[in-house]
Design an enzyme around this catalytic site. Structure first.
Site, PDB file in Angstrom:
ATOM      1  N   LYS A 225      31.288  11.106  11.283  1.00  0.00           N
ATOM      2  CA  LYS A 225      30.592  11.682  10.711  1.00  0.00           C
ATOM      3  C   LYS A 225      29.644  10.464  11.271  1.00  0.00           C
ATOM      4  O   LYS A 225      28.184  10.481  12.114  1.00  0.00           O
ATOM      5  CB  LYS A 225      30.078  12.131   9.523  1.00  0.00           C
TER       6      LYS A 225
ATOM      7  N   GLU B 179      20.527   8.737   5.398  1.00  0.00           N
ATOM      8  CA  GLU B 179      19.934   9.136   6.059  1.00  0.00           C
ATOM      9  C   GLU B 179      18.861   9.779   5.322  1.00  0.00           C
ATOM     10  O   GLU B 179      19.014  10.037   4.354  1.00  0.00           O
ATOM     11  CB  GLU B 179      20.176  10.905   6.933  1.00  0.00           C
TER      12      GLU B 179
ATOM     13  N   HIS C 147      28.658  23.858  -0.622  1.00  0.00           N
ATOM     14  CA  HIS C 147      28.820  23.592   0.520  1.00  0.00           C
ATOM     15  C   HIS C 147      30.077  24.722   0.848  1.00  0.00           C
ATOM     16  O   HIS C 147      30.924  24.695   2.077  1.00  0.00           O
ATOM     17  CB  HIS C 147      29.366  22.640   0.823  1.00  0.00           C
TER      18      HIS C 147
ATOM     19  N   ARG D 223      37.241  22.965  15.269  1.00  0.00           N
ATOM     20  CA  ARG D 223      38.266  24.055  15.229  1.00  0.00           C
ATOM     21  C   ARG D 223      36.766  25.706  15.080  1.00  0.00           C
ATOM     22  O   ARG D 223      36.004  25.432  15.677  1.00  0.00           O
ATOM     23  CB  ARG D 223      38.568  24.372  13.265  1.00  0.00           C
TER      24      ARG D 223
HETATM   25  C1  MV4 Z   1      22.082  16.999   4.641  1.00  0.00           C
HETATM   26  C2  MV4 Z   1      20.840  17.535   4.600  1.00  0.00           C
HETATM   27  C3  MV4 Z   1      19.416  17.135   4.301  1.00  0.00           C
HETATM   28  N1  MV4 Z   1      18.835  15.918   4.707  1.00  0.00           N
HETATM   29  N2  MV4 Z   1      21.120  15.836   5.702  1.00  0.00           N
HETATM   30  C4  MV4 Z   1      25.166  18.763   3.205  1.00  0.00           C
HETATM   31  C5  MV4 Z   1      26.847  18.756   4.341  1.00  0.00           C
HETATM   32  C6  MV4 Z   1      26.959  17.885   5.147  1.00  0.00           C
HETATM   33  N3  MV4 Z   1      27.215  19.068   6.244  1.00  0.00           N
HETATM   34  C7  MV4 Z   1      25.671  17.902   5.297  1.00  0.00           C
HETATM   35  N4  MV4 Z   1      24.602  18.270   4.545  1.00  0.00           N
HETATM   36  C8  MV4 Z   1      23.084  18.372   3.720  1.00  0.00           C
HETATM   37  N5  MV4 Z   1      22.799  16.884   4.899  1.00  0.00           N
HETATM   38  C9  MV4 Z   1      20.214  15.778   5.583  1.00  0.00           C
HETATM   39  N6  MV4 Z   1      19.832  13.976   6.056  1.00  0.00           N
HETATM   40  C10 MV4 Z   1      21.189  18.935   3.539  1.00  0.00           C
HETATM   41  C11 MV4 Z   1      22.590  18.678   3.197  1.00  0.00           C
HETATM   42  C12 MV4 Z   1      22.547  19.696   2.905  1.00  0.00           C
HETATM   43  C13 MV4 Z   1      23.468  21.145   3.532  1.00  0.00           C
HETATM   44  C14 MV4 Z   1      23.794  21.077   4.529  1.00  0.00           C
HETATM   45  C15 MV4 Z   1      24.050  22.681   5.149  1.00  0.00           C
HETATM   46  C16 MV4 Z   1      24.842  23.457   4.537  1.00  0.00           C
HETATM   47  C17 MV4 Z   1      24.197  23.330   3.177  1.00  0.00           C
HETATM   48  C18 MV4 Z   1      24.128  22.302   2.082  1.00  0.00           C
HETATM   49  C19 MV4 Z   1      23.551  22.055   0.964  1.00  0.00           C
HETATM   50  C20 MV4 Z   1      22.666  21.242   0.392  1.00  0.00           C
HETATM   51  C21 MV4 Z   1      23.111  20.139   1.363  1.00  0.00           C
END
Ligand code: MV4
Length: 506
Positions: free
Chosen positions: A125, A208, A243, A300
């Site tokens: 990532k 981040e 998630h 995918r």
């Molecule tokens: C984040 C975020 C807020 N700010 N990054 C969760 C899974 C991973 N793909 C990245 N995720 C997140 N990254 C920053 N800088 C919030 C999440 C996140 C989230 C993202 C997408 C769908 C659901 C989520 C649930 C909690 C946190």
């Protein structure tokens, strides 16, 4: 890892390295293109639908995935023995394992997906973040690779709080730590690194800025071996729990044509930055001001691809096969128009009234909804056993309408028609969501399901009355109220004692 060029070429025999609904989805696309299919099955999948629908099937091993669907050597061995020329990995299992794509390339099998190198870069990532950023893709303010804890602590105030500590090998939220103030950072760094090291064997972490109150919106892209790219618009995926997505839709409430075009262009730039081939998805966070930031790329076909298929008319799995066969993309960007609205509910074997506890057992009876605007992608059948070995997805219920309202009405009707006995499902969750004011008005973000949505909250007098009725009826029948499909539904409690004929009449 050596750089391998695409092995795309025409093939007529394909092994499906998966099970369940996605294996069926791939087999159906193969039938349409005249490609012979080879299934693999573990002990508990001998009678599975993917085995029955495929032209041939081979036993692969015991139920635990690592001894069957995750065993690269066995899969390649069976593919060679069965004279397969290509392998489709589906989603999950080996779909995003670079070493599997690599093993296929080395065994002279076409991997229906991107190159091993693309998977590897996007799988890290932090590396992905760097790569797409140099291609002009907006990323969340954050850190560069190669920093130790002291560097990270020193730079944190520049990023600002709250921030997120993330694992480079993570994704899907694994190894993530929210930090609200400087004092919490040292411990978060240590524990995130320890968790990442234990989970992935890679303790690389980065930080981040946290984007609060954001939505998870992703763009579907397709790329062929000639360097042509298109995007198929967005999917709104904010409704998730721990998630795991539970409801997806396309288009998104907050994306207008102008934003869609900008996000689409950026998604294509991200794909191009790794010479991406085949179907892929760029995940973005979209904040309240509609700024969007790259999160990660899924290399995918995804569970929720059908909502995009319904609004674009593009058969994504068929396109995957065509691309892998070395064909040119048959659509230009201008050919792609979103029409109508599609919503997907993931029907899981779990108890929404008991903290979504997984529910295992045999599906004794199942009757799926049909009718206008209803699509069900499912791998289960009467007699199917939901085991702890594989994921709890029973089926994907996807409803289409000319408007979002029509899609919701069809979803309500379809959820009501859905009958399943033997395991508990999250159908009551979906029914509750289809009545939720915030869902209906599109006012939700990624925290909605976990923070603001409760199964015990009853909003309308009708719903309350229905709940009381369901409880009384269920009590009389010695059932759980949570599993009453609808108040006033016909008595289905004594199914065990009914004749087969009678069961079929229901
Ligand atoms: C984040 C975020 C807020 N700010 N990054 C969760 C899974 C991973 N793909 C990245 N995720 C997140 N990254 C920053 N800088 C919030 C999440 C996140 C989230 C993202 C997408 C769908 C659901 C989520 C649930 C909690 C946190």
């Amino acid at each position: 890892m050596t750089q391998v060029t695409s092995t795309a070429r025409k093939f007529d025999r394909l092994l499906v390295a998966n099970r369940g609904e996605i294996a069926l989805r791939v087999i159906r696309a193969c039938h349409k293109l005249g490609i012979s299919t080879i299934a693999v099955y573990s002990d508990v999948d001998r009678n599975a639908l993917h085995v029955r629908y495929a032209d041939e099937a081979y036993y692969i091993g015991p139920p635990p995935a690592r001894e069957s669907y995750l065993n690269i050597d066995k899969l390649i061995g069976i593919a060679k023995k069965a004279k397969a020329e290509a392998i489709h990995p589906g989603y999950g299992f080996l779909a995003e394992r670079a070493e599997f794509a690599q093993a296929c390339e080395e065994a002279d099998l076409v991997f229906v997906g991107p190159t091993a190198e693309s998977i590897r870069v996007m799988g890290d990532k932090l590396e992905a973040r760097q790569k797409v950023q140099s291609a002009g893709v907006p990323v969340v303010p954050g850190t560069e690779p190669g920093l130790n804890d002291d560097d990270l602590i020193a730079i944190a105030p520049e990023i600002g709080f709250p921030l997120l500590v993330k694992a480079a090998a993570g994704g899907g939220g694994k190894g993530m730590r929210p930090v609200s103030e400087p004092a919490g950072l040292p411990d978060a760094l240590v524990s995130a690194r320890r968790e990442a090291e234990a989970a992935f064997g890679n303790g690389t972490i980065y930080m981040e800025k946290m984007i609060a109150e954001s939505r998870h919106i992703e763009i579907q892209v397709l790329g062929d071996i000639f360097g042509n790219y298109i995007h198929l618009g967005e999917r709104e995926c904010s409704l998730q729990r721990r998630h795991q997505k539970v409801i997806e839709e396309s288009p998104s409430f907050v994306v207008d044509q102008e934003l869609r075009q900008r996000m689409g262009d950026v998604a294509i730039a991200a794909a191009q930055s790794v010479n991406y081939i085949n179907a892929g998805t760029i995940e973005f966070l979209v904040d309240r001001e509609k700024n969007f930031f790259f999160l990660e790329m899924n290399t995918r076909v995804q569970v929720e691809h059908p909502v995009t298929e319904l609004v674009t008319g593009v058969d994504i799995v068929q396109e995957q096969l065509r691309i892998a066969r070395g064909r040119k993309l048959r659509y230009k960007q201008d050919d792609i128009q979103l029409r109508g609205w599609a919503i997907e509910c993931r029907i899981n074997a779990e108890d929404p009234y008991n903290d979504y506890l997984p529910s295992t057992g045999t599906i004794t009876t199942i009757r799926l909804p049909t009718g206008p605007g209803v699509r069900v992608d499912s791998g289960v059948y009467p007699g199917y056993e939901v085991t702890p070995y594989y994921d709890p997805l029973i089926s994907k219920l996807i409803c289409y309408g000319e408007t979002r309202g029509e899609a919701v009405l069809r979803m309500r009707r379809a959820l009501e028609e859905y009958r399943i006995m033997g395991v508990k499902t999250n159908i009551p969750f979906h029914q509750h969501m289809m009545d939720s004011h915030r869902f209906l008005t599109g006012q939700f973000d990624t925290m909605f399901v976990e923070k603001r949505f409760s199964m015990s909250e009853r909003k309308t007098p009708y719903a309350l009355e229905a709940a009381i009725l369901a409880t009384l009826t269920a009590h009389r029948q010695g059932q759980e109220a949570s599993q009453m499909v609808a108040p006033g539904a016909r008595d289905t409690s004594n199914w065990k004692w009914l004749s087969r004929w009678e069961r079929l009449q229901r």
